[in-house]
Design a protein around this motif. Structure first.
Motif, short mmCIF file in Angstrom:
data_model
loop_
_atom_site.label_atom_id
_atom_site.label_comp_id
_atom_site.label_asym_id
_atom_site.label_seq_id
_atom_site.Cartn_x
_atom_site.Cartn_y
_atom_site.Cartn_z
N ALA B 220 0.82 -1.20 0.00
CA ALA B 220 0.00 0.00 0.00
C ALA B 220 0.86 1.26 0.00
O ALA B 220 0.56 2.24 -0.70
CB ALA B 220 -0.93 -0.01 1.22
N HIS B 224 0.62 4.12 -2.86
CA HIS B 224 0.26 5.52 -2.61
C HIS B 224 1.38 6.47 -3.04
O HIS B 224 1.11 7.58 -3.51
CB HIS B 224 -0.14 5.71 -1.14
N ILE B 240 -7.97 1.85 -10.72
CA ILE B 240 -7.09 1.55 -9.60
C ILE B 240 -5.63 1.41 -10.01
O ILE B 240 -4.74 1.99 -9.41
CB ILE B 240 -7.52 0.24 -8.88
N SER B 241 -5.39 0.62 -11.06
CA SER B 241 -4.02 0.29 -11.41
C SER B 241 -3.57 0.92 -12.72
O SER B 241 -2.49 0.61 -13.20
CB SER B 241 -3.89 -1.23 -11.55
N ARG B 319 -13.87 0.25 -9.87
CA ARG B 319 -12.41 0.29 -10.07
C ARG B 319 -11.99 1.61 -10.72
O ARG B 319 -10.82 1.97 -10.70
CB ARG B 319 -11.96 -0.86 -10.98
N PHE B 368 -10.17 3.36 -2.25
CA PHE B 368 -9.78 2.60 -3.43
C PHE B 368 -9.09 1.28 -3.13
O PHE B 368 -9.48 0.23 -3.61
CB PHE B 368 -8.84 3.44 -4.30
N TYR B 369 -8.06 1.37 -2.32
CA TYR B 369 -7.21 0.20 -2.15
C TYR B 369 -7.78 -0.82 -1.16
O TYR B 369 -7.22 -1.88 -0.96
CB TYR B 369 -5.80 0.64 -1.74
N VAL B 370 -8.90 -0.48 -0.53
CA VAL B 370 -9.58 -1.46 0.33
C VAL B 370 -10.98 -1.72 -0.21
O VAL B 370 -11.90 -2.03 0.52
CB VAL B 370 -9.64 -0.99 1.81
N SER B 371 -11.11 -1.60 -1.53
CA SER B 371 -12.45 -1.69 -2.10
C SER B 371 -13.10 -3.06 -1.94
O SER B 371 -14.31 -3.17 -1.92
CB SER B 371 -12.44 -1.26 -3.56
N ASN B 372 -12.29 -4.12 -1.78
CA ASN B 372 -12.91 -5.43 -1.55
C ASN B 372 -13.77 -5.42 -0.30
O ASN B 372 -14.84 -6.02 -0.25
CB ASN B 372 -11.84 -6.52 -1.40
N SER B 373 -13.28 -4.74 0.74
CA SER B 373 -14.06 -4.67 1.98
C SER B 373 -15.40 -4.00 1.72
O SER B 373 -16.42 -4.43 2.24
CB SER B 373 -13.30 -3.87 3.04
N PHE B 374 -15.35 -2.94 0.91
CA PHE B 374 -16.61 -2.25 0.61
C PHE B 374 -17.53 -3.11 -0.24
O PHE B 374 -18.71 -3.26 0.05
CB PHE B 374 -16.31 -0.92 -0.09
N LEU B 375 -16.95 -3.68 -1.30
CA LEU B 375 -17.77 -4.46 -2.21
C LEU B 375 -18.40 -5.66 -1.52
O LEU B 375 -19.55 -6.01 -1.79
CB LEU B 375 -16.94 -4.89 -3.42
#
Lengths: 611, 379
Positions: B220, B224, B240-241, B319, B368-375
């Motif tokens: 991370a 950043h 994201i990437s 993304r 953004f970089y913790v979007s799996n948690s949100f999704l």
């Protein structure tokens, strides 16, 4: 069900009531099997391994939980017919009282010792119980078929402990049957026949009971005086309840009805008793019409000393848990339960047990027999508090522990603890007890290599990883037994655990003041390691009396994303997220913080070690 | 509500061949004898036929992406021939044709083939400008080869070059990453893809348990740092990437993230057409066998229904730096996405996690970089 009710009349003089005192795995059940087989009580073809232990869990753990009694007809070498009643005793440390009642139903006991292991603490404790009852002790060395057997060393230990000359000790192999016939002869010769007065009022000792869905409570009794017949009205002297006997019988080992149990006999009665609490172990059964003037000595009401909260992993299982507890309590009056609510765990029950092993057994039965997935909170002991107004109260739940300003005195239960250990582990054992706030009483050598140590130990220390520590510190060679000793004044504080600033009741606990900070720190560390990272920082704190004594922070999660994701990856990604979501289901939401079920299990694991 | 049908469809072509296999690679790719490669290229047109026989009428193909494997690792004439056949079947010339290439393969013959095909965009798998990192990753080219390749492409007139970099490589500290970022800014490509090293099952890195060494905080931090440096240098993070100079976003990939239609040809290629998702055989020999027998090469097929449709669209759409367009999203999937988001993400709608206005929902820098948690909260 019963084929051919042929019962030979046997005089009291030819009855032998005996128990087998043995440590777990020393071969008690195997010996019982062999006796049943040799005497033809059970044809070999019907022999199930260790037939006396009925429940699966008992067979698996090799522990007898409920006492059993079996009637054996035995034709001795002198040509006479004897009736042997083998009373099996519960084989674990939390049931000292129950063991003492089973022994009180006997005139003799076989002291069965594993030739490869020697005396264990529990064996000695039960031996003392038997000696208190004036039982005739027959020392027997078992497992002489094993190459590692050391019968001669054991004979010297036996001499030290009960004075039997080495050449008088019988050595057998319950497994192969070697020496078991000789043992039967010794039982007949050495164990006295029952005393008691046939012509006086009925006095029968309740040494066990179990609940049957169809027939109600089946009460196991030993008739001390008088006789009991089908149709008699009886009275339970401790509970003062009256019942009519509608069946009397004996265990052969299946329940076999007969007409009368006479002085000296062992058997069961069924008297439409619906509540097992009405036939308490140690109570005296007497005649309602012609009651005895006083009960048999030694009755005590079982009192739970160790408490914990039981919760279901699935909230929907709560009712099922309640029903299961009700069912289990039908068969176990020593265990108590009442509903409670925890902020973190939801709806559950506060349960009381005689000790931690008792707790483990109930927990295992709930999981196995009722398919429940459980969360068990940190067990605690019962505390006795005296408030500023002088009222004395017993506290079963740390949650109810009042602010120390309202208390004048706090007392905690102590046990008298006996440890048997090879002398090489004496150092670690003494050190352990010192750490556990134990008070040294005495030390005795059983032989050159083995020692018994006695301590007064706070029960609270015993229920937290004590057994594991003994095992670890002695490579498994030391053994422990205890009995309740009494209450002693204690300096206790409540350690609150705060997650994200909110107290988490399920893991808050009481501790002696001296180790509160250390224990708080350990708990906080454990939680830090088992709670996953969140989208924000999660502070975990331990506080004692409003003062924070330990703090750890779970830093906010910084990356969980797959950085590469193209067309074909969307299904895979969704499945990953679904899995993640599934994982979340197994978490308990506490405020904004998700605590995984297994994290709770890890921190609730009663070991206080910082592994 | 059904997927709005349209006649636009992007094409992906998979070339599963490599000269060497990288330690982290989980794509359907490998080293094969030239006879197999030849056979593959001979048979691919059969697959084009099967598809275009059904659909040819009015399809418009905005983009073509030739990926792998290593497209640059096969004989250039194989490539140019097969692409020529493919393009002959469609009525328009795609305005974006991307080809992936290994820096070690960039030579005049490859460049010539690209020109013949009409390649508009080259994606160069550089991964790092440090030889020790390249060695760790199992790349067959050197750092200087990468710079040379880039310069040669530039000299040959390619004005849209993308460079891939891998960060979060364990045992290499942040200084390595700083050097890589400086190196890439020196070259100033139009487009940059930054992927964190991920260890997939079945790869040599997985077998060697490299995942045990990966520290997501380190990953991370590097990410950043990259976002900041690239932004300062004038790149937009549009996904994201993925970073680009204005106007150089990869249209082909944007179509994936917008859940547009695409057809994939070749081993393992995925397709998404009118809500139906399918994927072709992963195994090269199995794939070849199917084409030889003239039977379908589809290994799995899934039709998205109900919740899955909009969840997939969120997984992809979020993304993007611009996130999703609320009204368009609601119209397409027949839900009220802002209501769902307000409920599920209520504690996180702020300037840094989830940013929501009347038009769009998108992740902020912290989200953004913790979007799996949100999704996963949506599921």
């Amino acid at each position: 069900m019963v084929s051919g009710r042929i019962f030979i009349v046997i005089q009291k003089e030819n009855i032998r009531n005996f128990a087998i005192i043995a440590h777990i795995d020393h071969g008690k059940s195997t010996l019982a099997d062999r006796i049943l087989e040799i005497t033809g009580t059970i044809p070999k073809i019907r022999m199930r391994e260790q037939i006396l232990d009925r429940m699966d869990i008992e067979r698996e753990r090799g522990i007898t939980i409920k006492a059993q009694a079996v009637r054996i007809d035995y034709k001795a070498d002198n040509g006479e017919l004897y009736r042997l009643n083998l009373i099996d005793t519960p084989g674990h440390v939390d049931f000292t009282y129950e063991v003492s009642r089973s022994l009180a139903a006997c005139e003799g006991a076989i002291l069965l010792i594993d030739a490869t292991q020697g005396f264990q603490a529990q064996t000695i404790a039960n031996l003392y119980l038997a000696l208190e009852q004036d039982l005739q002790i027959i020392p027997v060395i078992n497992k002489i078929d094993l190459p590692s057997a050391r019968p001669d060393a054991l004979k010297r230990e036996i001499q030290t402990i009960i004075g039997t000359k080495p050449n008088e000790v019988l050595a057998i192999s319950a497994k192969t049957g070697e020496g078991v016939s000789e043992l039967l002869e010794i039982i007949v010769k050495e164990i006295p026949s029952p005393k008691g007065d046939e012509d006086t009022s009925l006095k029968a000792l309740v040494f066990d009971a179990h609940y049957d869905d169809y027939r109600g409570v089946i009460v196991y009794i030993r008739v001390m005086d008088g006789a009991i017949r089908k149709g008699d009205w009886i009275r339970m002297m401790a509970t003062d309840k009256k019942f009519q006997v509608n069946e009397i019988g004996v265990f052969k080992p299946d329940m076999t009805p007969i007409d009368i149990l006479q002085t000296g006999d062992v058997g069961y009665i069924i008297a439409t008793i619906r509540d097992i609490a009405d036939s308490r172990v140690g109570d005296t059964v007497t005649s309602h019409e012609k009651p005895a003037d006083k009960p048999l000595p030694g009755y005590k009401r079982p009192k739970p000393m160790v408490f914990c909260g039981l919760y279901t992993v699935e909230t929907a299982d709560y009712e099922h848990l309640g029903q299961a507890l009700e069912k289990l309590s039908l068969n176990d009056s020593a265990f108590t339960y009442q509903p409670e609510t925890s902020q973190a765990l939801g709806f559950g029950f506060r349960c009381g047990f005689l000790g931690v092993l008792h707790m483990d057994i109930i927990k295992e039965r709930l999981e196995r027999e009722y398919n429940l997935e459980l969360i068990v909170t940190v067990p605690n002991v019962v505390y006795r508090i005296t408030d500023t107004k002088g009222y004395v109260k017993e506290i079963e739940n740390p949650e109810e522990f009042p602010d120390s300003t309202h208390l004048t005195k706090v007392e905690e239960p102590y046990v008298l603890l006996r440890l048997v250990t090879p002398s090489e582990f004496m150092g670690p054992m003494m050190e352990l007890n010192h750490k556990k706030r134990a008070e040294y009483i005495k030390m005795e050598y059983l032989s050159e290599e083995r020692v018994t140590l006695e301590y007064y130990l706070p029960l609270a220390e015993l229920i937290v990883d004590y057994y594991d520590k003994v095992k670890a510190g002695s490579k498994g060679y030391a053994s422990v037994d205890y009995e309740f000793h009494g209450f002693r004044e204690a300096d206790l504080v409540k350690v609150q655990i705060l997650i994200n600033g909110e107290p988490l009741d399920a893991v808050s606990f009481l501790s002696d003041r001296e180790s509160a900070t250390r224990k708080g720190r350990v708990m906080v560390m454990k939680l830090r390691r088992s709670i996953p990272r969140h989208l924000f920082d999660v502070p975990i704190q331990a506080s004692v009396g409003g003062k924070i004594v330990a703090r750890e922070t779970i830093k906010a999660l910084r990356k969980d994303v797959l950085s590469k994701c193209y067309g074909g990856d969307v299904t895979r990604k969704r499945k990953l997220l679904e899995k993640q979501k599934e994982g979340k289901k197994r978490m308990k939401m506490f405020g904004n913080v998700n605590i995984p079920q297994d994290a709770l299990l890890i921190v609730l694991d009663i070991s206080e070690d910082d592994k | 509500v059904t997927e709005q049908k349209n006649n636009k469809i992007s094409i992906y072509l998979h070339i599963p061949f490599c000269k060497s296999k990288c330690g982290y690679c989980s794509f359907a790719s490998g080293i094969y004898p030239e006879s197999v490669i030849k056979r593959y290229f001979e048979l691919l047109p059969k697959e084009f036929d099967l598809f275009f026989n059904d659909f040819s009428e009015s399809l418009e193909v905005p983009t073509l992406y030739i990926g792998g494997g290593t497209p640059s690792a096969v004989p250039s004439n194989f490539l140019s021939n097969v692409i020529a056949k493919l393009l002959s079947m469609i009525h328009n010339m795609p305005f974006e044709i991307t080809i992936e290439a290994n820096p070690g393969d960039i030579d005049h013959s490859f460049i010539k083939a690209c020109k013949e095909i009409g390649v508009t965009r080259i994606s160069l798998g550089v991964q790092s400008f440090k030889d020790n990192v390249l060695a760790f990753l199992g790349r067959r080219h050197s750092a200087s080869q990468a710079v040379d390749a880039f310069n040669l492409l530039r000299e040959s007139g390619f004005s849209n070059i993308s460079i891939d970099l891998i960060h979060g490589v364990p045992t290499f500290g942040p200084d390595r990453w700083l050097i890589d970022l400086k190196s890439i800014l020196d070259l100033s490509p139009e487009h940059i893809s930054l992927y964190a090293l991920s260890i997939e099952e079945g790869t040599p890195f997985h077998e060697n348990k490299i995942y045990e060494k990966i520290d997501n905080d380190h990953v991370a931090t590097e990410y950043h740092l990259a976002v900041k440096m690239l932004r300062d240098a004038g790149y937009n993070r549009y996904e994201i990437s993925n970073f680009s100079k204005p106007g150089y976003e990869c249209t082909h990939n944007l179509n994936y993230w917008h859940m547009g239609n695409y057809i994939g040809f070749g081993v393992s290629a995925a397709s998404f057409i009118d809500g139906i998702y399918f994927q072709r055989f992963q195994d090269v020999s199995k794939y070849i066998e199917c084409l030889e027998k003239g039977i379908s090469t589809i290994e799995s097929l899934e039709e998205f229904h109900g919740r899955d449709r909009w969840v997939n669209a969120m997984i992809m759409g979020m993304r993007l730096e611009d996130g999703i367009h609320i009204h368009e999203f609601n119209r397409r999937f027949g839900i009220d996405i802002s209501k769902v988001v307000k409920d599920k993400w209520r504690n996180y709608i702020d300037d840094s996690h989830v940013i929501m206005d009347d038009e769009r929902i998108r992740f902020g820098d912290k989200g953004f970089y913790v979007s799996n948690s949100f999704l996963s909260m949506l599921i």
